[in-house]
Design a protein around this motif. Sequence first.
Motif, PDB file in Angstrom:
ATOM      1  N   PRO A 171      51.359  31.445  40.020  1.00  0.00           N
ATOM      2  CA  PRO A 171      49.935  31.730  40.141  1.00  0.00           C
ATOM      3  C   PRO A 171      49.652  32.702  41.263  1.00  0.00           C
ATOM      4  N   ALA A 172      48.705  33.588  41.034  1.00  0.00           N
ATOM      5  CA  ALA A 172      48.388  34.572  42.070  1.00  0.00           C
ATOM      6  C   ALA A 172      46.945  34.456  42.522  1.00  0.00           C
ATOM      7  N   SER A 173      46.310  33.337  42.189  1.00  0.00           N
ATOM      8  CA  SER A 173      44.952  33.136  42.685  1.00  0.00           C
ATOM      9  C   SER A 173      44.667  31.643  42.658  1.00  0.00           C
TER      10      SER A 173
ATOM     11  N   VAL B 108      43.525  39.305  33.161  1.00  0.00           N
ATOM     12  CA  VAL B 108      44.453  39.537  34.259  1.00  0.00           C
ATOM     13  C   VAL B 108      45.367  38.328  34.258  1.00  0.00           C
ATOM     14  N   VAL B 109      46.547  38.483  33.715  1.00  0.00           N
ATOM     15  CA  VAL B 109      47.334  37.339  33.282  1.00  0.00           C
ATOM     16  C   VAL B 109      47.663  36.377  34.412  1.00  0.00           C
ATOM     17  N   GLU B 110      48.319  36.869  35.457  1.00  0.00           N
ATOM     18  CA  GLU B 110      48.814  35.945  36.468  1.00  0.00           C
ATOM     19  C   GLU B 110      47.706  35.464  37.401  1.00  0.00           C
ATOM     20  N   LEU B 111      46.549  36.106  37.368  1.00  0.00           N
ATOM     21  CA  LEU B 111      45.441  35.615  38.173  1.00  0.00           C
ATOM     22  C   LEU B 111      44.578  34.638  37.391  1.00  0.00           C
ATOM     23  N   GLY B 112      44.877  34.493  36.098  1.00  0.00           N
ATOM     24  CA  GLY B 112      44.209  33.464  35.315  1.00  0.00           C
ATOM     25  C   GLY B 112      42.760  33.732  34.985  1.00  0.00           C
TER      26      GLY B 112
END
Lengths: 261, 652, 289
Positions: free
Chosen positions: C65-67, C222-226
């Motif tokens: 996860p990036a957020s 924005v895939v990894e920021l969900g």
Amino acid sequence: MTHNVDERPALVAKGNGATRLIGTLITVAIAIIVVGGSAWLLHVNQPQPGAKVAQPAGTMKTPQGDLPHYSLDLSIYPSNNTDPACNGGTQSGEAIPGPVTGFDQIIAQSCPPFYWDSSTLQLPAHSAITVTVHQYDGSTQVNANYFANVHGTIDGKATYNGEAKTGINPADVAHTFTIHQYPQAGQPYFFVSVPMLAQPSTAKPAANSNYPAPIDVVFTFVTGDPGSYVWNCEDPCGNAYQGFGGVMMQRGWMAGTVEVV
Amino acid sequence: MSVMTRDIHEQAAVPQPTQHGKPGGFLRHTNIFTGVITGLVLAIITYAIGSKLVPWGTQNATFQQVGYQALIAATYVAWVIGFMAGIGAFAGPIRWVLGHDLTHADAEYMAGKGQGKFRYWKYTTDHKVVGIQYLIMTLVLFGLGGFLAMLIRTELGITWAEVFTPNFYNSMIGTHGIVMIIAMIIVISGPLGNFIMPLMIGARDMAFPRLNALSFWLLFAAVPPLVSNLLLGGIRDGWTVYEPLGSQSPVGMIGYQICIIVFAFSTGIASVNLITTAFTMRARGMSWNRVPIFVVGILSAAIMGLVWFPMFQYSQILALSDRMLATSFFNPLMGGSVWLYENLFWLLGHPEVYVVIIPGTAALIELMTVFLRKPLFSYKMAIAGFVGVTGISSIVWVHHMYMTGWAPSAGYPFMLSTELISIPFGFLVLVMLGTMWRGKPWTRLPMMAVYAVIWNKIIGGITGVYLSDVPVDQYMHGSMFVVAHFHFMLMGAGLFAAIGAIAYWFPKMTGRMLNERIASIGFWVAFFAFQLTFMSMFVAGLQGMPRRVLQFDNAFNVSNWLSTIGAYCIGIGMVIFLFAVITSWRNGKPAPANPWGAKTLEWQTSTPVPLENFPVLPVVTSDPYGYGVPDPYDSVEKKMAEADQPVGAGAR
Amino acid sequence: MSLTNAPEVDQPEEPTNRPAPSYRIREWLSRPYARHFLVLFIIFTVVIMPAAWLVLHFMNQSGAPASAIMTDIETTIFVFTFVSAPLMAVALAILMYSLLGRDWGGRVHGEEPPMQESPAIRTNSLGVILWITATSLLAGFLVIWGLVELASITAGSYGSVPTNQQPSAVKPIDINVTGAQWVWNFQYPDQQGLQSDTLVVPNNTPLYFNVTSVDVIHSFWVVELGIKIDANPGAVTNIGVTPNKLGTFNIRCAELCGMHHAYMQTKIQVVSQADFDNWVRVMGGAKTS
């Protein structure tokens, strides 16, 4: 009275285990042949134009150092000039039939513009590519003003009949040449977008031709590692909603692929 | 003649219509071939005349080539009208206008009396014939959808190149989707709702036999326009054909739209027929608490279809209007709304998945009792489950639109309603599990399908729970996770249930026993391959693969290779099952009247079923679940109940 | 024997030899299938729960996860798997016991219908009530968790209420996202109208996206920021997020938008504030003509 409409002959179940097994295997084999054969037939019947390879042109000094230099020559015609219904009279000058494969026949009947002579481009890796586009078509306003500017070229500019600019008036855009990403992890990101200046509405056909004198758009960009990309025109020169139907969605006309090898 | 001696039959004599010509009249000369020929001829004539009348280059304000679009639309409509005329659908209304009522001999002819195998090729009103016609149609549609699925998986499996152009790929996935959806909507209500349901309630036919034939042949007429889209440039949009993207597609999209408009009529007519039959034609004594649960399931699906299918039809009519008349229902630049389309679509789109899954669940619940020789567990909960699902299915549609930005605060109530619907759906699972509890299974193919389906429902259900949560949907929407989820529900729990149901009623419908060894091999190959295919697809979705893409990041390669291998094996399994069905149908062992020892009414009549179904209409005195022996643990219960009594009365 | 009518035998005021209520449970547990079923139920529950970790493993393969939003999503999936495990386990245990168990009589296979040996249980009030209660509690838990989480994410995304997901008093960076067929382009109105085809953003700074489309419906994911929101023509939709991890992540289009939908991808680079300022300066030459 019970009335049996369909009498069934009292058959005992035919065939022993081996017959059934063979029958099953044959049926599966037939299914595989049908599916595989159809896939193959459909695959080969969706041709895209043959690859157009960039031609060597020496070396070029770039901010990344000295790179091999290649050139690519394309044209954009407003319509097919061999079809009288499209050229409004006799055909004069060089015959430019336009892409005519498969379903394109129906598209060709609406006399749309197209890139010539191929939409399948092949560029060498780690090189500077100079593209020259001879632009013969008139304008339609871009949907997104972003595409009226030059992006991704070596100096942020493109030359229009000799004059270098970073962008043009959105109302004067005829087409764009936009290369963008194919979603493979590990391949370098690549984005180039250059608007094509339109012929003014007062342009007259040149001597011995159905088209006016071309506007030459020249721009240079640098390729990275090998990869697969797609390109398409971002100016709504097709039909249907927002002008993105018809040729805009057709490889060979206003969209294609770029292979960096 | 004195009043006293007048015969009662004379008093009650009703004037009979006069027989005009031979029984059947015009319908003696019509069949599927005359229908197809008439349809094609009328279509060709329309195209020929139209292309002279309509200038091709005409464009409207959005450069739509109106002339050509209208021409193609007129050609499709001409096909439908011509086909229906050629098959004899207009004979009824014309006779009515002319005052030539049907005589008993006419009605018997239309029901297929005396025509042998040919009655399956004609406009036959006998519900058993229509059921078989629907069955064949369903198999053909599944074959077409499955063929497209194999091509789709080939493209996704060959990750290093584009096998098909993006446009053709997008058309294939759209066509695969809508063909499969149509096939799944009709797979149980069509063959079994028509053939079995009237038998099950002890009726001689359905309430509206001629409408029955009409609903089938309308479906038949609707399919060629749909399939022809692949030849006219394709629909280039998913099965949901969102506008305004749909308006950019070539003329093949008109085929889709005409198909849905006609199919909606077919479904509406069929639903009306099923509902009226279930309400008015039950045998004497079959009160609502003695009705077999399968009938309740079919009824629920028919009600949902009748109420909501028009929404889908409207969305296509409006889209067609946008395309041909330059209206702007869905063109936001001219005052329209893209969200209007999405709402109209999903108002059907959600109840439709219940139309797919409820009949299969009802069929399995019905046959479980036979193969476990146990009564249905908690009949009342089953009814509550079906009623609850039917009711709540109307208020959950926005969960397909969480991410549209249409109404961000709508996420709250629709998340609530989506979780709520899991409760009545859970009642149905309770009934299945409760019936299975302490039952001794007779492990024939229909029963084994129950195990397969419950497993698939579990997986589909838990992944549905993830998707119903708005924040989680923020990651999962538009990814392959959604695709895997609905394949688990529609195919895993829907199609496999249909296979079980068809295997169960196969002896009654075809008069032969299904070769269970081959059918089971096909079934289990398909089942385990299904797990491989769609579990890998869940993984691809979790990794971040969007849906409706033909090329994707290398990170998703392995999941797609596994899915493609699995898909090919599903294809092989289904082909094996089809082989079993076809060979058993042609020369399987002749079936006795009641091979399963079941208590529902359809098994109490002979096989093959006579034209009038029952020599004498049955009278029902109990529900059909009188299986099983008294619970041995009941004596323990008795002892404990006795022990509750005050001292002195009991033995303890 | 007296004449006082005193009872000869003890008449207790309450029955003392009524079996204790737990007798019913003990009696049920004494049935072999009940014990076996409970064991299976516990085993399946324990076996299913690790699926939660497996799911997260696949989601995190590309850097997520990036957020905080993505972390929240992952927590939700984790918790949902755990609480759903018991109900799934009940169903699986019954399926398995029906096929493989002995105490219900085992399987029958044959051509003829078997003899009727299953107990004719038409209903079991306790079982039904237990099931309704359990499913309702589960559904209730899922709903309440979901509603609370949605409220907190919405507050964090749209910046309407400062929450612990959003550093306070930091103005979000406004980014206009335009989806065109088939390219994403971005504009930073606060950075001199800078235009770009990739996103470069500073770490730990709230971002606020104004998303629209110039033609058909796209979906900005924005895939990894969900985060994901549709890009609709004729409307502007909004979503916000605060990235909390450095790296390069993916932006994909999640709604079929035509021929090159699969190729409508670009990158988001989360960099340090200094790198971001550098990038803005370098790109500052881009302007509309």
